[in-house]
Design a protein around this motif. Structure first.
Motif, PDB file in Angstrom:
ATOM      1  N   ILE A 292     -94.382  31.844  33.544  1.00 33.50           N
ATOM      2  CA  ILE A 292     -95.612  31.939  34.128  1.00 33.50           C
ATOM      3  C   ILE A 292     -96.853  32.306  33.299  1.00 33.50           C
ATOM      4  N   HIS A 293     -96.501  33.417  32.489  1.00 30.96           N
ATOM      5  CA  HIS A 293     -97.406  33.835  31.587  1.00 30.96           C
ATOM      6  C   HIS A 293     -97.626  32.778  30.373  1.00 30.96           C
TER       7      HIS A 293
ATOM      8  N   LEU B 128     -83.195  30.822  29.503  1.00 26.68           N
ATOM      9  CA  LEU B 128     -83.723  32.400  29.315  1.00 26.68           C
ATOM     10  C   LEU B 128     -82.591  33.261  30.124  1.00 26.68           C
ATOM     11  N   ARG B 129     -82.003  32.650  31.110  1.00 23.89           N
ATOM     12  CA  ARG B 129     -80.983  33.587  31.813  1.00 23.89           C
ATOM     13  C   ARG B 129     -79.755  33.653  31.006  1.00 23.89           C
ATOM     14  N   THR B 130     -79.257  32.488  30.186  1.00 23.88           N
ATOM     15  CA  THR B 130     -78.299  32.674  29.339  1.00 23.88           C
ATOM     16  C   THR B 130     -78.374  33.612  27.980  1.00 23.88           C
TER      17      THR B 130
ATOM     18  N   GLU C 232     -83.423  37.171  36.176  1.00 23.29           N
ATOM     19  CA  GLU C 232     -84.513  36.307  36.783  1.00 23.29           C
ATOM     20  C   GLU C 232     -86.043  36.538  37.023  1.00 23.29           C
ATOM     21  N   PRO C 233     -86.278  37.770  37.380  1.00 21.35           N
ATOM     22  CA  PRO C 233     -87.582  38.142  37.864  1.00 21.35           C
ATOM     23  C   PRO C 233     -88.457  37.958  36.400  1.00 21.35           C
TER      24      PRO C 233
END
Length: 366
Positions: A337-338, A322-324, A329-330
């Motif tokens: 989580i969701h 996801l970061r890439t 990050e948050p």
């Protein structure tokens, strides 16, 4: 009797003699009269259907030891100089407790109490200001408790979709139990969301008593702070060719604790049983804790029973992916989580309730 010791304090011997006599002559008769009068008033005020929700009317007389301790509390200093002052100073020597099922019944009980200001046959009065709803108005300690018991009999061919949302305030304790007995070819489907309270317990006790009955239970518990969220599940297969599913997920943050104790009990003669159970937990903090205990007891032949449990943290590889893709990050944490929790939420058919749960969990993307 108004005797006191030379220094103005009541001696225990004098107090004990007064208490025994006052209890026998005044308090006990007044309590019996108040209980009887309240029962009659409720019969006159409520319909037969409403009366079935008034589960108990009980009373108590404050014990000798507790009364002795109370008259020595600082707030009664100067008020109780002789035993004759005790009844006028202590306002809870006699108490009535009424247990209701629904919150609205409290108002009806209050109306009945207001109609009984004087305890029959005595000079004692019921003080309307002293009546307390322990759900809406906690004790001085701040404790509030909910005790919810639901019994569901499902007849032959019956189908029930059922949802539990436990979201009491953070100072409260919630103890809930759902007991279900199922007939032949009946179907019970239930989703639970154990979210609120300092301690929240959801208990399922499901008995598949008729052939080809099915039970599908799923749940989500989402803990924060110091919450303890407890799931106690027992599904008993007592007839042939029944099916059950248990799917529970927990998300635990801060110092919260999640408990899953899930049982599959296959009784003799329950051949053809098909039972699956899973419990998955996501820990968001090193101080969060998940206690999971699957239980199987199989006393029949030709059965299919499976169970599994996992406890883990967010997947580093998924976070990296996801970061890439330019997600901070948050937000990446939130999405993972969701995604973990939404499997349970999306199973709720009622759109309004599903939207409320989504908002309550804090992942409404609208």
């Amino acid at each position: 009797m108004s005797a006191s010791s030379p220094n103005g304090e009541i001696g225990y011997a004098v107090f004990g003699e007064w208490y025994d006599a006052f209890r026998a002559q005044v308090l006990e008769p007044a309590l019996r009269a108040a209980e009887s009068s309240l029962e009659h008033e409720l019969v006159d005020l409520l319909s037969d259907r409403d009366l079935t929700r008034i589960r108990s009317i009980s009373g108590r007389v404050k014990s000798k030891r507790r009364t002795w301790r109370k008259i020595h509390l600082p707030r009664y200093e100067g008020q109780v100089r002789t035993v004759g002052d005790i009844a006028a100073s202590i306002d809870d020597l006699v108490g009535l407790r009424v247990t209701c099922i629904n919150l609205r019944d409290i108002d009806m009980v209050q109306t009945a109490l207001d109609a009984l200001p004087r305890v029959p046959g005595s000079d004692l009065w019921l003080d309307p200001a002293s009546v307390r709803d322990y759900v809406g108005e906690p004790k001085a300690s701040g404790y509030r408790g909910w005790h919810v018991n639901l019994g569901i009999p499902l007849g032959e061919g019956a189908t029930l979709n059922h949802i539990v949302v436990q979201d009491v305030e953070s100072t409260q304790v919630h103890l809930g139990r759902i007991a279900v007995t199922q007939g032949t070819r009946s179907a019970f489907r239930s989703h639970s969301f154990n979210l609120g309270g300092t301690y929240g317990r959801v208990v399922y006790d499901v008995r598949l008593a008729g052939e080809e009955a099915s039970a599908d239970l799923s749940g989500l518990y989402f803990g924060q702070g110091r919450q303890t969220l407890d799931q106690q599940i027992t599904v008993t297969h007592a007839a042939p060719d029944c099916t059950s599913r248990q799917r529970f997920r927990g998300v635990l943050d801060d110092q919260s604790t999640g408990v899953f104790n899930g049982g599959i009990d296959v009784r003799p003669g329950a051949d053809g049983t098909d039972a699956h159970q899973s419990n998955d937990n996501l820990l968001l903090s090193v101080r969060a804790e998940a206690n999971t205990q699957p239980r199987l007891e199989i006393l029949a032949d030709d059965v299919t029973c499976k169970h599994g449990a996992t406890v883990g943290q967010l997947d580093d590889n998924a976070l990296y992916y996801l970061r890439t893709r330019g997600i901070n990050e948050p937000e990446a944490h939130r999405l993972l989580i969701h995604g973990f929790a939404d499997e349970t939420v999306e199973a709720v058919d009622n759109e309004v309730l599903r939207a409320w749960i989504t908002e309550r969990l804090g992942h409404d993307d609208a």
